[in-house]
Design an enzyme around this catalytic site. Sequence first.
Site, PDB file in Angstrom:
ATOM      1  N   ARG A 228       0.854  -1.188   0.000  1.00  0.00           N
ATOM      2  CA  ARG A 228       0.000   0.000   0.000  1.00  0.00           C
ATOM      3  C   ARG A 228       0.887   1.233   0.000  1.00  0.00           C
ATOM      4  O   ARG A 228       1.964   1.239   0.598  1.00  0.00           O
ATOM      5  CB  ARG A 228      -0.935   0.020   1.218  1.00  0.00           C
ATOM      6  CG  ARG A 228      -2.144  -0.900   1.108  1.00  0.00           C
ATOM      7  CD  ARG A 228      -3.117  -0.407   0.050  1.00  0.00           C
ATOM      8  NE  ARG A 228      -4.287  -1.259  -0.101  1.00  0.00           N
ATOM      9  CZ  ARG A 228      -4.391  -2.255  -0.959  1.00  0.00           C
ATOM     10  NH1 ARG A 228      -3.355  -2.575  -1.722  1.00  0.00           N
ATOM     11  NH2 ARG A 228      -5.507  -2.954  -1.060  1.00  0.00           N
ATOM     12  N   GLU A 256       2.213  11.882  -8.051  1.00  0.00           N
ATOM     13  CA  GLU A 256       2.805  12.813  -9.009  1.00  0.00           C
ATOM     14  C   GLU A 256       4.274  13.106  -8.728  1.00  0.00           C
ATOM     15  O   GLU A 256       5.088  13.193  -9.649  1.00  0.00           O
ATOM     16  CB  GLU A 256       2.015  14.128  -9.029  1.00  0.00           C
ATOM     17  CG  GLU A 256       2.504  15.118 -10.077  1.00  0.00           C
ATOM     18  CD  GLU A 256       1.702  16.393 -10.083  1.00  0.00           C
ATOM     19  OE1 GLU A 256       1.913  17.215 -11.007  1.00  0.00           O
ATOM     20  OE2 GLU A 256       0.872  16.584  -9.173  1.00  0.00           O
ATOM     21  N   HIS A 269      -0.908   0.563 -10.312  1.00  0.00           N
ATOM     22  CA  HIS A 269      -1.622  -0.391  -9.446  1.00  0.00           C
ATOM     23  C   HIS A 269      -2.050  -1.636 -10.231  1.00  0.00           C
ATOM     24  O   HIS A 269      -3.222  -2.002 -10.300  1.00  0.00           O
ATOM     25  CB  HIS A 269      -2.848   0.267  -8.800  1.00  0.00           C
ATOM     26  CG  HIS A 269      -3.282  -0.437  -7.546  1.00  0.00           C
ATOM     27  ND1 HIS A 269      -4.411  -0.079  -6.842  1.00  0.00           N
ATOM     28  CD2 HIS A 269      -2.738  -1.473  -6.860  1.00  0.00           C
ATOM     29  CE1 HIS A 269      -4.546  -0.869  -5.789  1.00  0.00           C
ATOM     30  NE2 HIS A 269      -3.539  -1.721  -5.781  1.00  0.00           N
TER      31      HIS A 269
END
Length: 394
Positions: A228, A256, A269
């Site tokens: 995560r 970013e 992801h």
Amino acid sequence: MFNIKTFNAIAPEGMSRFDKDNYTINERETPDGIILRSQKLHDYAFPESVLAVARAGAGTNNIPVAECTEKGIVVFNTPGANANAVKELVLASLLLSVRPILQGAQWVQGLTGEDVEAQAEAQKAQFAGHELEGKKLGVIGLGAIGAMVANDAYRLGMEVMGFDPFVSVDTAWTISRRVQRAQDLNEVLTTCDFITVHVPLTDKTKGMIGAGEIAKMKPTAKLFNFARGGIVDDDAVLTALEATELAGYTTDFADEKLLHHDKILVLPHLGASTDEAEVNCAKMAARTLKRFLETGVIKRSVNFPTVEMAFNSPYRITIINKNVPNMLGQISSAVAEEGINIENMVNRGRDDYAYTLVDINEDDEAKVAAVAEKLTANPEIIRVRVIKNETGAC
């Protein structure tokens, strides 16, 4: 008849488990169960009818778990269902970190002329890399994914060290004896050439890999995060890379500030983005939710304990309550006051809450309802369900 509400597209192989004789899908605004993938439910107003939420995936940070617990809503996930997909992406990323495959492939596309092959041969040295064999990989978190990464990295010829003070017995049996067991996190940080993180995001693991931890790594080490985003401090990574105190970072979580950096590979992801993983997660989520709704059995819940018991009695009462003393005595008394015998009972606690299954030898629906009414009136009890055994043996 149970009603299931879906968020996101759930693979039909999973949804087909909800048979039409006993389930409807998205037909009411008062569902009994919810099944979803990545939809965020933090702003969702849960109807009182909702008994459980099943996430077709491992992470549950898109679900307000604490709120659900307080309301007596069981939250399920699907640990291990997408483990192989994530493992394969981790291994691919390890290879990409030592061989400039992407850069080489992109460069070739810019060649022109009849002597393209000769140009490629003449200049391929700029894309020379290294091998993983003989290098040391540290795996932080030896759950379903971490264990598979550790085992397969060893098969690639790497020396592997794993760290997880809470590794389960089931997982421990699957880990190769060739994988070294680190006694503490520092042992992994200070000795490994590659470090990959596979722990859930909790209050305790948020920022687990920060400036202090990175400072202990070799300046030639490369870090990987497919768990995560919040587990690794991105600012600390950027600072370390600029100071040449870290050699590279690969993450599956876009930010970013991580983009356009020659030592960082950011993926969109992709960890569980395979057809097979989506099907496996959907099947497991549906199976777990269905079993809970029909029998009250809890397995793979992130907020309530695992509670399983064969269902052979006419009725079963399920109770979610605050984990306080003498609750079992109060439950037994409420049943006894109606002249009913308890045929079987199991109780498990988890932190501030507990869950109890009570099977009773009684066919009179009115008497069973009276027991449920008494239990519901108890201020320490959050939710009571009565489940009729429709099959005679579950």
